[in-house]
Design an enzyme around this catalytic site. Structure first.
Site, PDB file in Angstrom:
ATOM      1  N   ASP A   4       0.444  -1.238   0.205  1.00 26.17           N
ATOM      2  CA  ASP A   4      -0.255  -0.105  -0.016  1.00 26.17           C
ATOM      3  C   ASP A   4       1.147   1.055   0.085  1.00 26.17           C
ATOM      4  O   ASP A   4      -0.110   2.399   0.072  1.00 26.17           O
ATOM      5  CB  ASP A   4      -1.107   0.219   1.586  1.00 26.17           C
ATOM      6  CG  ASP A   4      -1.861  -1.171   1.142  1.00 26.17           C
ATOM      7  OD1 ASP A   4      -1.740  -1.970   0.642  1.00 26.17           O
ATOM      8  OD2 ASP A   4      -3.021  -0.899   1.242  1.00 26.17           O
ATOM      9  N   CYS A  10      -4.507  -6.221  -2.921  1.00 28.61           N
ATOM     10  CA  CYS A  10      -3.107  -6.721  -2.539  1.00 28.61           C
ATOM     11  C   CYS A  10      -3.161  -7.936  -3.108  1.00 28.61           C
ATOM     12  O   CYS A  10      -2.512  -7.919  -3.598  1.00 28.61           O
ATOM     13  CB  CYS A  10      -3.205  -7.440  -1.032  1.00 28.61           C
ATOM     14  SG  CYS A  10      -2.879  -5.634  -0.062  1.00 28.61           S
ATOM     15  N   HIS A  46      -0.906 -13.577   1.330  1.00 27.86           N
ATOM     16  CA  HIS A  46      -1.891 -13.452   0.584  1.00 27.86           C
ATOM     17  C   HIS A  46      -2.523 -14.133  -0.025  1.00 27.86           C
ATOM     18  O   HIS A  46      -2.991 -12.561  -1.459  1.00 27.86           O
ATOM     19  CB  HIS A  46      -1.960 -11.867   0.773  1.00 27.86           C
ATOM     20  CG  HIS A  46      -3.651 -11.225   1.066  1.00 27.86           C
ATOM     21  ND1 HIS A  46      -3.883 -10.103   1.410  1.00 27.86           N
ATOM     22  CD2 HIS A  46      -4.674 -12.103   1.420  1.00 27.86           C
ATOM     23  CE1 HIS A  46      -5.067  -9.691   1.136  1.00 27.86           C
ATOM     24  NE2 HIS A  46      -5.494 -11.190   1.317  1.00 27.86           N
ATOM     25  N   HIS A  99       1.313  -0.931   5.148  1.00 29.14           N
ATOM     26  CA  HIS A  99      -0.421  -0.997   4.934  1.00 29.14           C
ATOM     27  C   HIS A  99      -1.012  -0.757   6.583  1.00 29.14           C
ATOM     28  O   HIS A  99      -0.113  -0.548   7.316  1.00 29.14           O
ATOM     29  CB  HIS A  99      -0.675  -2.993   4.888  1.00 29.14           C
ATOM     30  CG  HIS A  99      -2.289  -3.283   4.173  1.00 29.14           C
ATOM     31  ND1 HIS A  99      -3.241  -3.454   5.556  1.00 29.14           N
ATOM     32  CD2 HIS A  99      -3.126  -3.711   3.757  1.00 29.14           C
ATOM     33  CE1 HIS A  99      -4.517  -3.316   5.023  1.00 29.14           C
ATOM     34  NE2 HIS A  99      -3.831  -3.611   3.789  1.00 29.14           N
ATOM     35  N   ASP A 123       2.823  -2.846  -3.959  1.00 28.45           N
ATOM     36  CA  ASP A 123       1.937  -3.449  -4.174  1.00 28.45           C
ATOM     37  C   ASP A 123       0.516  -3.087  -5.006  1.00 28.45           C
ATOM     38  O   ASP A 123      -0.057  -3.582  -5.503  1.00 28.45           O
ATOM     39  CB  ASP A 123       1.265  -4.493  -3.872  1.00 28.45           C
ATOM     40  CG  ASP A 123       0.395  -4.364  -2.516  1.00 28.45           C
ATOM     41  OD1 ASP A 123       0.653  -2.690  -1.385  1.00 28.45           O
ATOM     42  OD2 ASP A 123      -0.095  -5.035  -2.116  1.00 28.45           O
ATOM     43  N   LYS A 145      -6.031   3.515  -3.865  1.00 36.07           N
ATOM     44  CA  LYS A 145      -5.528   1.781  -4.089  1.00 36.07           C
ATOM     45  C   LYS A 145      -6.922   1.334  -4.456  1.00 36.07           C
ATOM     46  O   LYS A 145      -8.405   1.745  -3.896  1.00 36.07           O
ATOM     47  CB  LYS A 145      -5.184   1.666  -2.124  1.00 36.07           C
ATOM     48  CG  LYS A 145      -5.693   0.223  -1.865  1.00 36.07           C
ATOM     49  CD  LYS A 145      -5.471  -0.303  -0.480  1.00 36.07           C
ATOM     50  CE  LYS A 145      -5.275  -2.001   0.133  1.00 36.07           C
ATOM     51  NZ  LYS A 145      -5.286  -2.229   0.978  1.00 36.07           N
TER      52      LYS A 145
HETATM   53 CA   LIG Z   1      -1.574  -3.822  -0.570  1.00 41.56          CA
END
Ligand SMILES: [Ca+2]
Length: 600
Positions: free
Chosen positions: A86, A123, A179, A270, A328, A346
């Protein structure tokens, strides 16, 4: 099965749609009161007409070396891929001097800054594309993230980047956030190409306790060593913990015996916004408390990268290493991040969601100290790194990524001409979109976005589209409500010339229906290659209280997958939206009160 975009089908399609010079000049002209950047219509045109269209599709497009022999007589390079979570476009020192990242600034300045670099807006999608080299429509992960209780993970038919590097003789290690699903052991990083793994499996954990919650009462510990829960690390800040692990790997490995691949996937920056106070202190003058904490977290990452780089030199890796730094997805302005002056945030397909911070630092680069404007996408790392590793050409066939090493290292033109940002058929349908609005070519109710040359098209509901200045919250409450708002009711389609208008302020959809039709046709083409979405219902067996208090695999390895099930959340999404709005209002009220205090 699908026919891949880089097969002859695409080439025929391109030939049909783009080969006439009249059409091309019309498609890539895009003047409309804006200056075109160096990536002009002409350069794209020449690529299309001279390079791309005349390319022999039967010939390999990648290096043809045998495994483990990238450069004859030389060992393949050590590859250190550092991902932050992020980190927004405006959240690194060389884009914004308010953020103190001297190490990252120096590494980037000495290497190649990627200033036309794209990632995915959230993500799981970015990580899945990094490790498979494929667009989400080709892995079934085109909708949202993998939630902690979903029996879903990176599809088993995909050979991952670290698996290819292992085949090329690499020792592969992952440290940090995964993730990409963990419902059964076969999903774990150690089964997907990493010799060792240390980190968290879910999308968001506490930086000190490693607790992760997926709703009220649904909490568990999430730190893992290999395939076991790594209890007993509470109290250690994750950025430090992960850096120590990387140093340990570097110290215990012989750099001349075997090339190393480390995927250092920081949990930072994040949410939750947590940082040791010493990193926040230098930002004490920042009015926005969330941004102050966030900036401290970024500085902690900067220090971590300094320590990793120091270890690379100390233990003898540096001279034969390639360091890649990448976010990311875009930043989250409501929680300290900033993509200014880009639009959106985001989770959206505006540039603020997908245009990423990234650079390459390596003594092996032929050219250094440059800014690259070449179009590069996160899927490109797979063939690029397999190429650097001396992987077999067959390993990179059928991917959506391109080998961009010569583009980065030598300044050659990028082989990439377009990016499919995504097509998500499950995302809430845009109310005013229709097949009619899409000229009968594409249903504009569907959330999708594609980039072709200078042009970018968005359809459906692209998500929050404001331009958010970084210190906006410091002037709260007036500043927030005076913000440039994105209010375009009844719209379901936008067209921008990104090279001339990188901030997406001039929608050209109505002025350039010719270009719109071309890009809609491109979406329709890609959509024909899509595999079904995998988005299964949550499994109650995932509850950490049923698994010893930790998030860990809960399904047996022999269990059949239930990936065919799709769990549409449309009604829930609407309710969630209302809930989110009222939550947001109360959040800002509280924030206003908190900002009156001086505490960090
Ligand atoms: Ca992310």
């Amino acid at each position: 099965m699908y026919s891949h975009p880089r097969t002859w089908t695409q080439r025929v399609q391109l030939s049909r749609t783009c080969s006439s010079s009249m059409l091309l000049s019309s498609l890539f002209r895009g003047k409309v009161n804006m200056a075109l950047s160096p990536l002009t219509g002409l350069s794209v045109m020449s690529l299309l007409s001279v390079g791309y269209l005349s390319w022999d599709w039967t010939s390999p497009n990648q290096v043809e070396n045998e495994p483990g022999a990238a450069v004859p007589g030389h060992q393949a390079p050590h590859i250190i891929f550092i991902m932050t979570d992020d980190l927004g476009f405006n959240d690194i020192g060389y884009h914004n001097p308010d953020i103190r990242t001297p190490t990252l600034d120096k590494l980037a300045a000495e290497g190649i800054k990627l200033e036309n670099y794209y990632v995915q807006p959230i993500c799981t999608p970015s990580r899945s594309q990094l490790l498979t080299g494929r667009y989400q429509i080709h892995t079934g992960l085109q909708h949202s993230i993998i939630r902690p209780r979903q029996p879903n993970c990176l599809p088993f038919d995909q050979v991952t980047l670290p698996q290819r590097l292992q085949e090329a003789g690499y020792s592969t290690h992952m440290v940090g956030k995964w993730h990409l699903g963990f419902y059964k052991r076969d999903c774990l990083p150690t089964r997907r190409g990493f010799h060792t793994y240390f980190g968290s499996l879910t999308g968001s954990v506490d930086y000190y306790t490693y607790d992760s919650c997926d709703g009220p009462g649904m909490c568990g510990y999430d730190l893992h060593e290999g395939e076991a829960v790594a209890w007993g690390h509470g109290g250690k800040y994750s950025t430090h913990l992960y850096t120590r692990r990387v140093r340990k790997i570097l110290a215990s490995h012989n750099p001349s015996a075997r090339p190393l691949f480390i995927f250092l996937s920081f949990q930072a920056v994040h949410t939750p916004l947590q940082s040791p106070k010493e990193y926040i202190y230098p930002y004490r003058g920042m009015g926005n408390v969330l941004r102050r904490k966030y900036a401290g977290m970024v500085s902690a990452v900067d220090e971590a990268v300094r320590n990793v780089t120091y270890a690379l030199r100390k233990y003898g890796y540096y001279r034969n290493s390639v360091i890649i730094f990448s976010t990311d997805n875009g930043g989250q302005p409501h929680f300290g991040g900033s993509n200014w002056p880009l639009r959106g945030r985001k989770g959206t397909y505006w540039e603020g969601g997908v245009r990423g911070v990234g650079f390459v630092h390596s003594p092996l680069l032929r050219q250094r100290r440059k800014v690259s404007k070449a179009l590069v996408h996160i899927t490109d790392w797979y063939p690029t790194l397999v190429g650097l590793a001396g992987g077999n050409v067959s390993w990179t066939q059928g991917l959506d990524g391109y080998n961009v090493w010569e583009t980065i290292s030598e300044g050659k033109e990028s082989p990439r001409l377009e990016i499919l940002h995504n097509i998500d058929p499950l995302y809430v349908q845009a109310r005013h979109g229709s097949l009619h609005a899409g000229f009968g070519i594409w249903n504009t109710a569907v959330q999708a976005s594609v980039r072709m040359g200078d042009w970018k098209l968005l359809t459906g509901e692209p998500g929050y589209g404001d331009w958010t200045p970084p210190q906006m919250l410091g002037n709260f409450p007036g500043g927030w409500w005076d913000l440039e708002r994105h209010t375009e009711p009844r719209k379901s389609m936008w067209l921008f010339n990104i090279s001339g208008d990188p901030y997406e302020r001039y929608d050209l959809a109505e002025k350039r229906p010719d270009v719109v039709k071309q890009l809609l046709a491109r979406l329709a083409f890609y959509n024909r290659t899509a595999v079904p979405v995998r988005y299964p219902a949550e499994d109650p067996r995932a509850d950490p209280s049923l698994n010893g208090g930790a998030w860990r695999p809960w399904a047996g390895d022999e269990e059949a997958d239930c990936w065919n099930g799709v769990y549409p959340r449309r009604n829930k999404d609407k309710k969630d939206k209302k809930k989110k709005f009222s939550k947001m209002r109360s959040f800002f009220r509280k924030l206003n009160t908190r900002m009156m205090s001086n505490r960090i």
